[in-house]
Design a protein around this motif. Structure first.
Motif, PDB file in Angstrom:
ATOM      1  N   LEU A 242      73.560 114.877  27.552  1.00  0.00           N
ATOM      2  CA  LEU A 242      73.800 113.986  28.690  1.00  0.00           C
ATOM      3  C   LEU A 242      73.590 114.709  30.025  1.00  0.00           C
ATOM      4  O   LEU A 242      73.069 114.134  30.974  1.00  0.00           O
ATOM      5  CB  LEU A 242      75.204 113.392  28.603  1.00  0.00           C
ATOM      6  CG  LEU A 242      75.455 112.475  27.408  1.00  0.00           C
ATOM      7  CD1 LEU A 242      76.905 112.015  27.380  1.00  0.00           C
ATOM      8  CD2 LEU A 242      74.498 111.297  27.402  1.00  0.00           C
TER       9      LEU A 242
ATOM     10  N   GLN B  76      66.841 112.683  18.404  1.00  0.00           N
ATOM     11  CA  GLN B  76      67.456 112.846  19.724  1.00  0.00           C
ATOM     12  C   GLN B  76      66.959 111.755  20.685  1.00  0.00           C
ATOM     13  O   GLN B  76      67.744 111.140  21.398  1.00  0.00           O
ATOM     14  CB  GLN B  76      67.107 114.219  20.318  1.00  0.00           C
ATOM     15  CG  GLN B  76      67.488 115.403  19.488  1.00  0.00           C
ATOM     16  CD  GLN B  76      68.924 115.796  19.641  1.00  0.00           C
ATOM     17  OE1 GLN B  76      69.536 115.576  20.676  1.00  0.00           O
ATOM     18  NE2 GLN B  76      69.480 116.398  18.619  1.00  0.00           N
TER      19      GLN B  76
ATOM     20  N   SER C  36      77.547 119.056  21.358  1.00  0.00           N
ATOM     21  CA  SER C  36      76.177 118.574  21.188  1.00  0.00           C
ATOM     22  C   SER C  36      75.834 117.468  22.183  1.00  0.00           C
ATOM     23  O   SER C  36      74.729 117.439  22.720  1.00  0.00           O
ATOM     24  CB  SER C  36      75.953 118.083  19.761  1.00  0.00           C
ATOM     25  OG  SER C  36      76.765 116.959  19.482  1.00  0.00           O
ATOM     26  N   VAL C  37      76.761 116.579  22.450  1.00  0.00           N
ATOM     27  CA  VAL C  37      76.481 115.421  23.297  1.00  0.00           C
ATOM     28  C   VAL C  37      76.486 115.784  24.787  1.00  0.00           C
ATOM     29  O   VAL C  37      75.607 115.353  25.533  1.00  0.00           O
ATOM     30  CB  VAL C  37      77.481 114.279  23.007  1.00  0.00           C
ATOM     31  CG1 VAL C  37      77.293 113.131  23.979  1.00  0.00           C
ATOM     32  CG2 VAL C  37      77.313 113.791  21.571  1.00  0.00           C
ATOM     33  N   ASN C  38      77.435 116.595  25.228  1.00  0.00           N
ATOM     34  CA  ASN C  38      77.525 116.919  26.664  1.00  0.00           C
ATOM     35  C   ASN C  38      76.268 117.582  27.221  1.00  0.00           C
ATOM     36  O   ASN C  38      75.791 117.176  28.285  1.00  0.00           O
ATOM     37  CB  ASN C  38      78.769 117.764  26.949  1.00  0.00           C
ATOM     38  CG  ASN C  38      80.044 116.964  26.819  1.00  0.00           C
ATOM     39  OD1 ASN C  38      80.030 115.741  26.845  1.00  0.00           O
ATOM     40  ND2 ASN C  38      81.149 117.654  26.651  1.00  0.00           N
TER      41      ASN C  38
ATOM     42  N   TRP D 242      68.449 108.348  19.908  1.00  0.00           N
ATOM     43  CA  TRP D 242      69.852 108.282  20.326  1.00  0.00           C
ATOM     44  C   TRP D 242      69.939 108.071  21.832  1.00  0.00           C
ATOM     45  O   TRP D 242      70.762 107.297  22.300  1.00  0.00           O
ATOM     46  CB  TRP D 242      70.577 109.577  19.915  1.00  0.00           C
ATOM     47  CG  TRP D 242      72.046 109.509  20.127  1.00  0.00           C
ATOM     48  CD1 TRP D 242      72.972 109.009  19.256  1.00  0.00           C
ATOM     49  CD2 TRP D 242      72.768 109.951  21.269  1.00  0.00           C
ATOM     50  NE1 TRP D 242      74.227 109.119  19.796  1.00  0.00           N
ATOM     51  CE2 TRP D 242      74.126 109.696  21.038  1.00  0.00           C
ATOM     52  CE3 TRP D 242      72.394 110.546  22.470  1.00  0.00           C
ATOM     53  CZ2 TRP D 242      75.118 110.013  21.954  1.00  0.00           C
ATOM     54  CZ3 TRP D 242      73.378 110.859  23.395  1.00  0.00           C
ATOM     55  CH2 TRP D 242      74.730 110.601  23.129  1.00  0.00           C
TER      56      TRP D 242
ATOM     57  N   LEU E  77      72.648 116.864  17.970  1.00  0.00           N
ATOM     58  CA  LEU E  77      72.774 115.743  17.047  1.00  0.00           C
ATOM     59  C   LEU E  77      72.118 116.148  15.736  1.00  0.00           C
ATOM     60  O   LEU E  77      71.139 116.892  15.763  1.00  0.00           O
ATOM     61  CB  LEU E  77      72.098 114.500  17.627  1.00  0.00           C
ATOM     62  CG  LEU E  77      72.708 113.955  18.924  1.00  0.00           C
ATOM     63  CD1 LEU E  77      71.844 112.830  19.445  1.00  0.00           C
ATOM     64  CD2 LEU E  77      74.113 113.488  18.730  1.00  0.00           C
TER      65      LEU E  77
ATOM     66  N   ARG F 218      78.115 114.644  16.529  1.00  0.00           N
ATOM     67  CA  ARG F 218      78.470 113.861  17.716  1.00  0.00           C
ATOM     68  C   ARG F 218      79.749 114.446  18.291  1.00  0.00           C
ATOM     69  O   ARG F 218      80.785 113.792  18.347  1.00  0.00           O
ATOM     70  CB  ARG F 218      78.593 112.383  17.354  1.00  0.00           C
ATOM     71  CG  ARG F 218      77.233 111.780  17.093  1.00  0.00           C
ATOM     72  CD  ARG F 218      77.292 110.285  16.857  1.00  0.00           C
ATOM     73  NE  ARG F 218      75.970 109.742  16.737  1.00  0.00           N
ATOM     74  CZ  ARG F 218      75.265 109.690  15.622  1.00  0.00           C
ATOM     75  NH1 ARG F 218      75.782 110.179  14.505  1.00  0.00           N
ATOM     76  NH2 ARG F 218      74.063 109.168  15.595  1.00  0.00           N
TER      77      ARG F 218
END
Length: 83
Positions: free
Chosen positions: A30, A77, A25-27, A80, A18, A21
C-alpha cells in the motif's frame, strides 16, 4: 530525504508478500502504491522476497498459495491491487 519530490526514485523493500495478508506484506504494498501518485511510471519499485526452491515455497505458503514462478506471484499482487 524528501519523498515528495516527484523525480526521486523510491525502492520499498519488504520481507513478506501476498498471499500472506499481514501488516508486513500489505503495508509495504500500500505504501508503494501511495508513493506512485504524481510520479512517472517506474519511479517506485516494490522489492519482494522470492524463495528459489519450490519446496521452500510450499512449506512456507502452503500448496494452495505457492507460485511456480515470480510472474505468477506478480500477477497475484496486481490482481489484489485492482480489487
Amino acid at each position: 530525504s524528501d519523498l515528495s519530490l516527484p523525480h526521486r526514485r523510491i525502492f520499498v523493500v519488504t520481507t513478506a508478500a501476498l498471499p500472506w495478508r499481514t501488516g508486513t506484506s500489505v503495508n509495504p504494498l500500500l505504501r508503494a502504491l501511495y508513493l506512485t501518485r504524481g510520479r512517472a511510471k517506474g519511479y517506485v519499485t516494490l522489492m519482494l522476497p522470492w524463495l528459489t526452491h519450490r519446496q521452500d515455497r510450499v512449506s512456507l505458503y502452503g500448496a494452495q498459495s505457492s507460485f511456480d514462478d515470480g510472474d505468477v506471484g506478480k500477477n497475484m499482487q496486481l490482481m489484489w491491487i485492482q480489487k
